[in-house]
Design a protein around this motif. Sequence first.
Motif, PDB file in Angstrom:
ATOM      1  N   SER A 117       0.853  -1.195   0.000  1.00 56.78           N
ATOM      2  CA  SER A 117       0.000   0.000   0.000  1.00 56.78           C
ATOM      3  C   SER A 117       0.887   1.242   0.000  1.00 56.78           C
ATOM      4  CB  SER A 117      -0.912   0.002   1.230  1.00 56.78           C
ATOM      5  OG  SER A 117      -1.840  -1.065   1.175  1.00 56.78           O
ATOM      6  N   THR A 118       0.497   2.261  -0.776  1.00 55.83           N
ATOM      7  CA  THR A 118       1.321   3.455  -0.912  1.00 55.83           C
ATOM      8  C   THR A 118       0.477   4.715  -0.791  1.00 55.83           C
ATOM      9  OG1 THR A 118       1.072   3.458  -3.327  1.00 55.83           O
ATOM     10  CG2 THR A 118       2.997   2.311  -2.409  1.00 55.83           C
ATOM     11  N   TRP A 119       1.096   5.783  -0.310  1.00 57.13           N
ATOM     12  CA  TRP A 119       0.469   7.096  -0.194  1.00 57.13           C
ATOM     13  C   TRP A 119       1.477   8.151  -0.638  1.00 57.13           C
ATOM     14  CZ3 TRP A 119       0.597   3.190   3.316  1.00 57.13           C
ATOM     15  CH2 TRP A 119      -0.634   2.625   3.710  1.00 57.13           C
ATOM     16  N   ASN A 120       1.011   9.135  -1.378  1.00 54.48           N
ATOM     17  CA  ASN A 120       1.869  10.228  -1.833  1.00 54.48           C
ATOM     18  C   ASN A 120       1.271  11.557  -1.396  1.00 54.48           C
ATOM     19  OD1 ASN A 120       3.892   8.752  -3.623  1.00 54.48           O
ATOM     20  ND2 ASN A 120       1.964   8.062  -4.512  1.00 54.48           N
ATOM     21  N   TYR A 121       2.082  12.348  -0.716  1.00 55.24           N
ATOM     22  CA  TYR A 121       1.633  13.618  -0.158  1.00 55.24           C
ATOM     23  C   TYR A 121       2.329  14.793  -0.828  1.00 55.24           C
ATOM     24  CZ  TYR A 121      -0.442  10.769   3.496  1.00 55.24           C
ATOM     25  OH  TYR A 121      -1.199   9.848   4.165  1.00 55.24           O
ATOM     26  N   GLY A 122       1.637  15.940  -0.864  1.00 57.30           N
ATOM     27  CA  GLY A 122       2.194  17.152  -1.462  1.00 57.30           C
ATOM     28  C   GLY A 122       2.230  18.281  -0.452  1.00 57.30           C
ATOM     29  N   GLY A 123       1.995  19.492  -0.932  1.00 53.91           N
ATOM     30  CA  GLY A 123       1.961  20.640  -0.036  1.00 53.91           C
ATOM     31  C   GLY A 123       3.339  21.119   0.385  1.00 53.91           C
ATOM     32  N   THR A 124       3.433  21.588   1.617  1.00 55.54           N
ATOM     33  CA  THR A 124       4.661  22.220   2.097  1.00 55.54           C
ATOM     34  C   THR A 124       5.770  21.244   2.449  1.00 55.54           C
ATOM     35  OG1 THR A 124       3.656  22.262   4.306  1.00 55.54           O
ATOM     36  CG2 THR A 124       3.481  24.266   2.988  1.00 55.54           C
ATOM     37  N   ASN A 125       5.458  19.957   2.561  1.00 53.12           N
ATOM     38  CA  ASN A 125       6.467  18.973   2.964  1.00 53.12           C
ATOM     39  C   ASN A 125       6.190  17.641   2.263  1.00 53.12           C
ATOM     40  OD1 ASN A 125       8.726  18.187   4.333  1.00 53.12           O
ATOM     41  ND2 ASN A 125       7.710  17.832   6.274  1.00 53.12           N
ATOM     42  N   PRO A 126       6.358  17.564   0.932  1.00 53.98           N
ATOM     43  CA  PRO A 126       5.987  16.352   0.174  1.00 53.98           C
ATOM     44  C   PRO A 126       6.782  15.125   0.605  1.00 53.98           C
ATOM     45  CG  PRO A 126       6.377  18.221  -1.287  1.00 53.98           C
ATOM     46  CD  PRO A 126       6.898  18.617   0.062  1.00 53.98           C
ATOM     47  N   TYR A 127       6.131  13.975   0.587  1.00 54.60           N
ATOM     48  CA  TYR A 127       6.786  12.708   0.884  1.00 54.60           C
ATOM     49  C   TYR A 127       5.897  11.574   0.398  1.00 54.60           C
ATOM     50  CZ  TYR A 127       3.593  12.069   4.864  1.00 54.60           C
ATOM     51  OH  TYR A 127       2.482  11.923   5.655  1.00 54.60           O
ATOM     52  N   SER A 128       6.453  10.378   0.360  1.00 57.13           N
ATOM     53  CA  SER A 128       5.674   9.188   0.008  1.00 57.13           C
ATOM     54  C   SER A 128       5.852   8.147   1.096  1.00 57.13           C
ATOM     55  CB  SER A 128       6.105   8.620  -1.345  1.00 57.13           C
ATOM     56  OG  SER A 128       7.448   8.163  -1.293  1.00 57.13           O
ATOM     57  N   LEU A 129       4.838   7.300   1.249  1.00 56.56           N
ATOM     58  CA  LEU A 129       4.832   6.286   2.297  1.00 56.56           C
ATOM     59  C   LEU A 129       4.453   4.945   1.691  1.00 56.56           C
ATOM     60  CD1 LEU A 129       4.969   6.043   5.513  1.00 56.56           C
ATOM     61  CD2 LEU A 129       2.479   6.006   5.397  1.00 56.56           C
ATOM     62  N   THR A 130       5.135   3.889   2.123  1.00 55.65           N
ATOM     63  CA  THR A 130       4.843   2.538   1.639  1.00 55.65           C
ATOM     64  C   THR A 130       4.819   1.573   2.813  1.00 55.65           C
ATOM     65  OG1 THR A 130       5.953   2.961  -0.474  1.00 55.65           O
ATOM     66  CG2 THR A 130       5.593   0.669   0.130  1.00 55.65           C
ATOM     67  N   ALA A 131       3.796   0.717   2.857  1.00 58.04           N
ATOM     68  CA  ALA A 131       3.739  -0.358   3.852  1.00 58.04           C
ATOM     69  C   ALA A 131       4.573  -1.523   3.318  1.00 58.04           C
ATOM     70  CB  ALA A 131       2.302  -0.788   4.080  1.00 58.04           C
ATOM     71  N   THR A 132       5.591  -1.926   4.060  1.00 54.02           N
ATOM     72  CA  THR A 132       6.526  -2.940   3.563  1.00 54.02           C
ATOM     73  C   THR A 132       6.038  -4.367   3.770  1.00 54.02           C
ATOM     74  OG1 THR A 132       7.772  -3.165   5.634  1.00 54.02           O
ATOM     75  CG2 THR A 132       8.428  -1.380   4.119  1.00 54.02           C
ATOM     76  N   GLY A 133       5.107  -4.566   4.690  1.00 47.04           N
ATOM     77  CA  GLY A 133       4.672  -5.920   5.013  1.00 47.04           C
ATOM     78  C   GLY A 133       5.523  -6.571   6.085  1.00 47.04           C
ATOM     79  N   ASN A 134       6.613  -5.911   6.472  1.00 45.64           N
ATOM     80  CA  ASN A 134       7.472  -6.437   7.529  1.00 45.64           C
ATOM     81  C   ASN A 134       6.952  -6.004   8.897  1.00 45.64           C
ATOM     82  OD1 ASN A 134       9.244  -7.522   5.599  1.00 45.64           O
ATOM     83  ND2 ASN A 134      10.354  -5.576   5.443  1.00 45.64           N
ATOM     84  N   THR A 135       7.438  -6.648   9.935  1.00 46.68           N
ATOM     85  CA  THR A 135       7.034  -6.304  11.296  1.00 46.68           C
ATOM     86  C   THR A 135       8.257  -6.197  12.207  1.00 46.68           C
ATOM     87  OG1 THR A 135       6.728  -8.639  11.906  1.00 46.68           O
ATOM     88  CG2 THR A 135       4.792  -7.448  11.068  1.00 46.68           C
ATOM     89  N   LYS A 136       8.040  -5.573  13.358  1.00 43.14           N
ATOM     90  CA  LYS A 136       9.098  -5.447  14.355  1.00 43.14           C
ATOM     91  C   LYS A 136       8.477  -5.561  15.741  1.00 43.14           C
ATOM     92  CE  LYS A 136      12.774  -2.338  15.948  1.00 43.14           C
ATOM     93  NZ  LYS A 136      13.484  -1.042  15.709  1.00 43.14           N
TER      94      LYS A 136
END
Length: 206
Positions: free
Chosen positions: A44-63
Motif C-alpha cells: 500500500s502506498t500514499w503520496n503527499y504534497g503541499g509544504t512537505n511532500p513525501y511518500s509512504l509505503t507499507a513494507t509488510g514487515n514487522t518489528k
Amino acid sequence: MNKLRFVMMWCLLLGILVSCGDKDDDASPAAAVELDYLPDTKGSTWNYGGTNPYSLTATGNTKVVDGKTYSEFETKQGNETRKSYLLKEKGVYTGIGMDPSLSNDISLTFLKEETPVGKAWYQTNTINGFETKMTFTIIAKDITKTVEGKTYKEVIHVQAKTSVIFMDMEIDSGVNTNYYWAKGVGLILTDAGQHGNIPLMTYSIK
C-alpha cells in the motif's frame, strides 16, 4: 524553539498515509481494511504534497517492540529514506520514528477511534532536549472532507497542540495541527494553518 519541527511531527508517517489519483476503481482491495483508519497491507502506498511532500509505503514487515508487534513503513522524502513503525490495538494507533528530526525511539499515540468528541489524551516526551507535552483532541467524527478535489467519508478530525515544560511551567508553542483520517484510507490531510499543510495526492491500498 523551532515550531515547524513540531508542526511536521509524524506528518511524515508516519504521517502515518494517503489521496486518490492512481487508485483502481475496484473497491475490493480495500474491503479488508474498510474499518481501519491506517491500512498496513504490504505494498500500500500514499503520496503527499503541499509544504512537505513525501511518500509512504507499507513494507509488510514487522518489528517486535516491548513484546508488541508493529507494522513497518518506509518513508521517502527527497533523497532520504527511513523506516517507521505502527501499532494498532483496539482502535488505538501508535507510531515510532515518524519524524526524522526526532529520536527513532519516540512513540506517539496519534489516534484513538473510540475516544468521544471533545475528550483529550496527553503524552509527554523529551524532544530535542526539551520536555514536551502533546494534547490530542477528537474535534469531530464521521464527517465528510474534500482534499485536492476528492471527497472522503467517515473522517475523524484530530487536533494536536504542543507545549513545552520549562521550570515546571507549561508554555504553549502556539501551534495547533489538525489531522484528518479517512476510514479505509488513512491520513488525508495535515493542516497547520499558516505553518503549512500536507494533503494526500494519490494512494493505492492493496
